[in-house]
Structure formats: structure tokens, C-alpha cells
Design an enzyme around this catalytic site. Sequence first.
Site, mmCIF file in Angstrom:
data_model
loop_
_atom_site.group_PDB
_atom_site.id
_atom_site.type_symbol
_atom_site.label_atom_id
_atom_site.label_comp_id
_atom_site.label_asym_id
_atom_site.label_seq_id
_atom_site.Cartn_x
_atom_site.Cartn_y
_atom_site.Cartn_z
ATOM 1 N N ILE A 149 13.514 2.018 -66.677
ATOM 2 C CA ILE A 149 12.887 1.814 -65.366
ATOM 3 C C ILE A 149 13.782 2.330 -64.240
ATOM 4 O O ILE A 149 13.327 3.059 -63.345
ATOM 5 C CB ILE A 149 12.550 0.315 -65.155
ATOM 6 N N ASP A 168 25.516 1.988 -63.419
ATOM 7 C CA ASP A 168 25.267 1.520 -64.778
ATOM 8 C C ASP A 168 26.416 1.974 -65.667
ATOM 9 O O ASP A 168 26.433 3.104 -66.147
ATOM 10 C CB ASP A 168 23.934 2.088 -65.307
ATOM 11 N N ARG A 232 14.258 -9.761 -63.544
ATOM 12 C CA ARG A 232 14.064 -11.155 -63.939
ATOM 13 C C ARG A 232 14.542 -12.034 -62.787
ATOM 14 O O ARG A 232 15.535 -11.712 -62.126
ATOM 15 C CB ARG A 232 14.869 -11.510 -65.203
ATOM 16 N N ASP A 256 8.979 -9.939 -58.066
ATOM 17 C CA ASP A 256 7.844 -10.120 -58.965
ATOM 18 C C ASP A 256 7.806 -11.552 -59.497
ATOM 19 O O ASP A 256 7.141 -11.820 -60.482
ATOM 20 C CB ASP A 256 7.998 -9.124 -60.138
ATOM 21 N N GLU A 260 8.729 -21.829 -55.806
ATOM 22 C CA GLU A 260 8.344 -22.788 -54.775
ATOM 23 C C GLU A 260 9.179 -22.581 -53.510
ATOM 24 O O GLU A 260 8.684 -22.653 -52.401
ATOM 25 C CB GLU A 260 8.569 -24.193 -55.337
ATOM 26 N N HIS A 273 4.248 -11.433 -60.955
ATOM 27 C CA HIS A 273 4.734 -10.763 -62.173
ATOM 28 C C HIS A 273 3.781 -9.635 -62.605
ATOM 29 O O HIS A 273 3.283 -9.615 -63.741
ATOM 30 C CB HIS A 273 4.920 -11.772 -63.308
ATOM 31 N N LEU A 274 3.592 -8.685 -61.701
ATOM 32 C CA LEU A 274 2.618 -7.609 -61.937
ATOM 33 C C LEU A 274 3.239 -6.320 -62.452
ATOM 34 O O LEU A 274 2.531 -5.348 -62.704
ATOM 35 C CB LEU A 274 1.894 -7.278 -60.610
ATOM 36 N N GLY A 275 4.597 -6.308 -62.593
ATOM 37 C CA GLY A 275 5.300 -5.067 -62.903
ATOM 38 C C GLY A 275 4.653 -4.202 -63.971
ATOM 39 O O GLY A 275 4.414 -3.014 -63.763
ATOM 40 N N ALA A 276 4.375 -4.800 -65.120
ATOM 41 C CA ALA A 276 3.859 -4.005 -66.239
ATOM 42 C C ALA A 276 2.351 -4.145 -66.382
ATOM 43 O O ALA A 276 1.771 -3.689 -67.362
ATOM 44 C CB ALA A 276 4.542 -4.445 -67.526
HETATM 45 N N1 LIG Z 1 8.459 -7.066 -63.702
HETATM 46 C C1 LIG Z 1 8.040 -6.790 -64.922
HETATM 47 O O1 LIG Z 1 6.888 -7.029 -65.262
HETATM 48 C C2 LIG Z 1 8.962 -6.142 -65.897
HETATM 49 C C3 LIG Z 1 8.443 -5.251 -66.840
HETATM 50 C C4 LIG Z 1 9.325 -4.611 -67.708
HETATM 51 C C5 LIG Z 1 10.681 -4.885 -67.667
HETATM 52 N N2 LIG Z 1 11.136 -5.780 -66.749
HETATM 53 C C6 LIG Z 1 12.570 -6.076 -66.659
HETATM 54 O O2 LIG Z 1 13.267 -4.895 -66.319
HETATM 55 C C7 LIG Z 1 14.505 -4.864 -67.022
HETATM 56 C C8 LIG Z 1 14.909 -3.414 -67.219
HETATM 57 O O3 LIG Z 1 13.974 -2.777 -68.100
HETATM 58 P P1 LIG Z 1 14.273 -1.357 -68.758
HETATM 59 O O4 LIG Z 1 13.087 -1.038 -69.605
HETATM 60 O O5 LIG Z 1 14.698 -0.388 -67.721
HETATM 61 O O6 LIG Z 1 15.520 -1.743 -69.704
HETATM 62 P P2 LIG Z 1 16.594 -0.762 -70.351
HETATM 63 O O7 LIG Z 1 17.198 -1.510 -71.464
HETATM 64 O O8 LIG Z 1 15.991 0.568 -70.610
HETATM 65 O O9 LIG Z 1 17.681 -0.592 -69.194
HETATM 66 C C9 LIG Z 1 18.550 -1.607 -68.773
HETATM 67 C C10 LIG Z 1 19.802 -0.924 -68.250
HETATM 68 O O10 LIG Z 1 20.623 -1.904 -67.611
HETATM 69 C C11 LIG Z 1 21.972 -1.526 -67.857
HETATM 70 N N3 LIG Z 1 22.846 -2.669 -67.597
HETATM 71 C C12 LIG Z 1 23.039 -3.764 -68.366
HETATM 72 N N4 LIG Z 1 23.926 -4.596 -67.765
HETATM 73 C C13 LIG Z 1 24.282 -4.002 -66.600
HETATM 74 C C14 LIG Z 1 25.162 -4.363 -65.542
HETATM 75 N N5 LIG Z 1 25.837 -5.524 -65.577
HETATM 76 N N6 LIG Z 1 25.301 -3.524 -64.500
HETATM 77 C C15 LIG Z 1 24.628 -2.353 -64.471
HETATM 78 N N7 LIG Z 1 23.779 -1.956 -65.445
HETATM 79 C C16 LIG Z 1 23.620 -2.771 -66.495
HETATM 80 C C17 LIG Z 1 21.977 -1.046 -69.289
HETATM 81 O O11 LIG Z 1 23.103 -0.231 -69.561
HETATM 82 C C18 LIG Z 1 20.653 -0.282 -69.357
HETATM 83 O O12 LIG Z 1 20.845 1.090 -69.081
HETATM 84 C C19 LIG Z 1 14.199 -5.586 -68.338
HETATM 85 O O13 LIG Z 1 15.345 -6.176 -68.871
HETATM 86 C C20 LIG Z 1 13.167 -6.596 -67.959
HETATM 87 O O14 LIG Z 1 13.809 -7.828 -67.713
HETATM 88 C C21 LIG Z 1 10.322 -6.398 -65.863
#
Ligand SMILES: NC(=O)c1ccc[n+]([C@@H]2O[C@H](COP(=O)([O-])OP(=O)(O)OC[C@H]3O[C@@H](n4cnc5c(N)ncnc54)[C@H](O)[C@@H]3O)[C@@H](O)[C@H]2O)c1
Length: 390
Positions: A149, A168, A232, A256, A260, A273-276
Site C-alpha cells: 500500500i 521503511d 490499524r 479508517d 468514541e 473501515h472502508l479501506g479495502a
Molecule cells: N484500512 C483497511 O481496510 C486496510 C486494508 C488493508 C491493509 N490495511 C493495513 O495496512 C497495513 C499495510 O498493508 P500492506 O499490504 O502495505 O502491508 P505490507 O506487508 O505489504 O507492507 C508493510 C510494510 O511496513 C514496513 N514496516 C514494518 N515495520 C515498520 C516500521 N517500524 N517502520 C517503517 N516501516 C515498517 C514493512 O517493511 C513493509 O514494507 C496492514 O498491516 C494492515 O494493517 C488496512
Amino acid sequence: MRFRIRTLNSISQKGLERLPKDRYEVADEIGRPDAILLRSADMHAMDIPASVLAVGRAGAGTNNIPVSLLSQRGVPVFNSPGANANAVKELVLAGLFLGARHIGPALDFVRALDLSGDELEAAVEQGKKRFVGHELPGRTLGVVGLGAIGVEVANAAHLLGMHVLGYDPQITVQRAWQLSSGVEQALSLEDLFARSHAVTVHVPLVDATRGLVNAKRIALMPDDSTVLNFARAAIVDEAAVLAALQAGKLGAYVCDFPSEATRKVPGVVALPHLGASTSEAEQNCAVMVADTLRDYLENGNIRHSVNFPEAALPRVPSTARIAIANSNVPNMVGQISTRLAEAGLNIADLLNKSKGGVAYTLIDIDGKVPAGLVEKIGSIQGVLCARAVQ
Ligand SMILES: NC(=O)c1ccc[n+]([C@@H]2O[C@H](COP(=O)([O-])OP(=O)(O)OC[C@H]3O[C@@H](n4cnc5c(N)ncnc54)[C@H](O)[C@@H]3O)[C@@H](O)[C@H]2O)c1
């Protein structure tokens, strides 16, 4: 060979279409399934049939699946990481605009105007001064986490004319290739916060990221900044955000995860929580997991598994393939090769990979797999699962 897939949830039709009817029988009630396909159904209490070779989850999280139990049985669990990345990226971009142009409060203002005609027009002209916003080009966006993302968000914001900083420390080679060369690497989280008008987080929730956006880091940002959280809830210290909104340090918190404490606070835009939540994301997940499941069943190749290593070899028509999952202990490949030598077989190609306590071996042999060989390999202590791939 025809494969039998048991579905535990309804799976997007686009995904099911990837499993051709002449090779796959897919149903929610099916005896001796070769694989299980699911979304959020809870498998923890399920009696998983011994015939199951693989489990595919159309989505990212696998909390609903007994992964370690399946690892012990030599069963890979596949998921669909990144299949929803575009959906989340689009909402984050919407969040940037929501924050920059005060769209939430402006909509509330218009909805509350119980007027008509000239009176309405006058109230609009009078009230709009409160919602003067800013444009994105020239502003700096800090992206924490450059995974599926984060990379998409960083690239899109760069194309919108923003200066983009990324942070990252564990970025993968694949993501680094995808990242626009216009994205600047931040030296530290502190460096990123100090130089960003908006910060967006795209990291998993683990101990190291809990409260990553905190009072100290927000204090480094310019006044009237924006924090976006589509990762999250607990990655952002909510109390610190509320205090910063009140002090004018933050102009907006777009997230997202309604709570309260924040739901009705001016400056907070909380989405449910509409992200996906797009039909495309659901389809993408189903297509991705159906493709990986198919490649595993038909070729023994492993991609996007949470408990098995990546392992893929191209098929060569004159060879037959044996796929073996075993405990990651010494002398397994040696013992397996001995069984092949005893059967007078020549190894055309061999791939052995490991991840944690599990190792996986693909062996291509010239000719056919003789009767009884797979059983002999399966009886080696430490072999979890062995099969001829057809
Ligand atoms: N809002 C939503 O509906 C929704 C939907 C999908 C995912 N998400 C959240 O988005 C997050 C990211 O998703 P993604 O698919 O990109 O995951 P991903 O695993 O592809 O990427 C996560 C990245 O975070 C990096 N990372 C880990 N710890 C770190 C730190 N302390 N500092 C900097 N970078 C760090 C990792 O190296 C990795 O590259 C998920 O963990 C999930 O919680 C939310």
C-alpha cells in the site's frame, strides 16, 4: 487429475472462473477436498480432512486459520497480500483531499443550513470563508511503511505534485523496484515527521509500531498538519492526536477507525473501515488466491504463502515432478536423493527452500514417477507431505 475444492465462504465469481471446470470441482459441500478456499470463516474448530493439500484465504489476514497446525501437516496456507492495495491507496488519496479542503466540516455546514433562495446563497457565501483549504503540490507527504500500500500511495502522491518522503528500513527489493525514483528516503522517523505536512502510516500493527504516531513525533510536524491512518487504530496514539488537534498543531486526523473519543471531534474525519471495501478488491483477492492455489495443485509451485517459502520451478514436459514438505532439519535432501537413486532415477532439476521450521523441495525427474516411490519418501522421518504433481 481433477481437483476438489471446498469453499467455506462465498468467493467472488471472477476468482472461481480461474479454476476451469474440466480440472476443478468447487462446492461448499464436498468430500475429500484437495484444498479449502475461504475468506473469514473460522477454521480453528474445524476437523480438517487429511486429504487437504492447501488452504487459500481470499484476503490478507490469516487469524481465522490454524496456520501452525497446518504447517505441521505440511499444508501451505496461501493469502492475497497487496490485492487490496489499490483500494486502500484510493481512500488515502481521498483522505488527503478531505483534510486539505475541510470537506467533512464543509458538508456538515451545508447540511445544517435550513434555508432557501437568497438566504441560502448568502449563508453559503458567508460561511465558506471558514473552509479555505490548501492545494497538494508543493506540500510534503511522509509515508511510513513502503509495502504494497505504502508504495502505491507514495507513487500516486508524487504524481499529484507532492514532495514525498518515504521511510521503511525493511523495504523489500520488489517494492524498491516499484517505488518512484521521485520519492525521497527519510533518514529516520523523526526526520520524516519534521519535514512532512501530512504523514500517512502503512505498517502492520506489531509491538514496534504500536503508538508509532505519538506526541513527540507530532510535535515535530509543522502547524496545521494532517495525520492519516488507514493501517490499524493502535498505530496512532489517539490522546496525542486529540491534544494536537486542540492545540492547532494538527489541522486534521483522517482515519479508517472511528472511536468514541474521536468520532465527533472537529478536525477528525473517521471512516467506517472502508479501506479495502471495493468490489474490485474482493475480486482481486479471489483471483490472486485462486491462481496461487492452482499453481500449487498443478505444479507444486509456492507463491504468497504465509507458512511456506517461495518456491517455483518452470515445468519441463519430459519430466515428472515430486513435491515434498518436510521439517527444516539436516540430511533431508540427502535421504530423499537416496530413495531416488535406489529407484534408478535421474534428477533433472531440484529446488529446496526453507522458512522457519518448514522446508520444501521440488524434484523433477526424467520420465515418470514409479509406483511406491512417493510412499517411500513419505515414510522418511521428518517428511510432512509428499506427492507426485500431475
Ligand atoms: N484500512 C483497511 O481496510 C486496510 C486494508 C488493508 C491493509 N490495511 C493495513 O495496512 C497495513 C499495510 O498493508 P500492506 O499490504 O502495505 O502491508 P505490507 O506487508 O505489504 O507492507 C508493510 C510494510 O511496513 C514496513 N514496516 C514494518 N515495520 C515498520 C516500521 N517500524 N517502520 C517503517 N516501516 C515498517 C514493512 O517493511 C513493509 O514494507 C496492514 O498491516 C494492515 O494493517 C488496512
